[in-house]
Scaffold this motif. Structure first.
Motif, PDB file in Angstrom:
ATOM      1  N   ALA A 104      28.358  33.690  29.978  1.00  0.00           N
ATOM      2  CA  ALA A 104      29.348  32.899  29.238  1.00  0.00           C
ATOM      3  C   ALA A 104      28.972  31.422  29.207  1.00  0.00           C
ATOM      4  O   ALA A 104      29.062  30.766  28.159  1.00  0.00           O
ATOM      5  CB  ALA A 104      30.728  33.082  29.868  1.00  0.00           C
ATOM      6  N   LYS A 108      27.776  29.347  25.821  1.00  0.00           N
ATOM      7  CA  LYS A 108      28.525  28.164  25.394  1.00  0.00           C
ATOM      8  C   LYS A 108      27.615  26.949  25.298  1.00  0.00           C
ATOM      9  O   LYS A 108      27.695  26.173  24.348  1.00  0.00           O
ATOM     10  CB  LYS A 108      29.674  27.887  26.366  1.00  0.00           C
ATOM     11  N   SER A 119      34.578  40.393  20.862  1.00  0.00           N
ATOM     12  CA  SER A 119      34.527  40.065  22.284  1.00  0.00           C
ATOM     13  C   SER A 119      34.252  41.282  23.153  1.00  0.00           C
ATOM     14  O   SER A 119      33.703  41.158  24.251  1.00  0.00           O
ATOM     15  CB  SER A 119      35.827  39.391  22.726  1.00  0.00           C
ATOM     16  N   TYR A 124      31.418  39.518  29.048  1.00  0.00           N
ATOM     17  CA  TYR A 124      32.353  38.525  29.578  1.00  0.00           C
ATOM     18  C   TYR A 124      33.601  38.343  28.727  1.00  0.00           C
ATOM     19  O   TYR A 124      34.522  37.627  29.118  1.00  0.00           O
ATOM     20  CB  TYR A 124      31.649  37.176  29.781  1.00  0.00           C
ATOM     21  N   SER A 126      35.316  36.462  26.780  1.00  0.00           N
ATOM     22  CA  SER A 126      35.356  35.110  26.227  1.00  0.00           C
ATOM     23  C   SER A 126      35.148  34.113  27.354  1.00  0.00           C
ATOM     24  O   SER A 126      35.416  34.391  28.531  1.00  0.00           O
ATOM     25  CB  SER A 126      36.702  34.834  25.549  1.00  0.00           C
ATOM     26  N   PHE A 127      34.659  32.942  26.998  1.00  0.00           N
ATOM     27  CA  PHE A 127      34.433  31.889  27.976  1.00  0.00           C
ATOM     28  C   PHE A 127      35.727  31.540  28.706  1.00  0.00           C
ATOM     29  O   PHE A 127      35.749  31.402  29.932  1.00  0.00           O
ATOM     30  CB  PHE A 127      33.856  30.656  27.283  1.00  0.00           C
TER      31      PHE A 127
END
Length: 202
Positions: A104, A108, A119, A124, A126-127
């Protein structure tokens, strides 16, 4: 006693492995490798075909990947008391940091955006979910595997410390409080001093 050797570069994840080795309190040798030809050399790639650092050798055994290095050393040197009684929490958060957290944060930083409807395709999700889960974990007890510091705090703690330093993780209260609890460990100070001195020497 079987010899320990760290293959590293002071500007790499090898800093995690050095911190872990310093926590052991055991003697070890260090081999510094430059990026490029040093890591691509056939002699080194027989140890680590990925041509990256860190690598640790213990006698005839070779360990790569920071999470594996930390876990192996905690198990191989029980007298250092870096493998906690709560193995479930230890393995859970060690692999969480090596999997969802690493992926993640890297995505990013690279500007890779996963559409919400996709997702489920990434481990993961989402962050934001990764961050919230991790902050909850470091806020639930003094350390990730309970009341005592362990190797998982070396590995995941390094990622949190770097995340706060470089802005790849938000400075949430849980993260800053956790980092404050571990950043003053003498072993970390020794490890940083060794690597910082190598950087200063060029």
């Amino acid at each position: 006693m079987e010899s320990l050797t760290l293959y590293t570069n002071p500007q790499s994840r090898g800093r995690i492995a050095r911190w872990m080795l310093e926590e052991l309190g055991q003697p070890y040798d260090t081999v510094i490798l430059g990026y490029g030809p040093d890591m691509q050399a056939e002699s080194y790639r027989t140890l680590n075909p990925m041509a990256k650092v860190p690598t640790v050798t213990h006698g005839t055994r070779t360990i790569t990947e920071c999470a594996a290095i930390c876990t192996y050393l905690a198990d191989a040197f029980p007298e250092a008391r870096l493998m906690p009684d709560d193995r479930a929490a230890f393995y859970r958060w060690m692999f969480y940091a090596a999997g969802p957290l690493e992926a993640a944060v890297t995505n990013k930083a690279l500007g890779v955006t996963v559409p919400p409807e996709k997702s489920g395709f990434v481990g993961y999700g989402s962050f934001d979910r990764v961050v919230a889960t991790l902050e909850q974990a470091v806020s639930a007890s003094p350390y990730l595997a309970g009341d005592t510091f362990s190797a998982v705090d070396v590995y995941a703690g390094s990622q949190i410390g770097w995340g706060l330093q470089f802005g790849t993780l938000p400075a949430l209260p849980g993260f800053t409080a956790y980092w404050d609890r571990i950043k003053t460990r003498p072993a970390l100070a020794r490890a940083n001093a060794a690597d910082d001195a190598l950087i200063a020497k060029g």
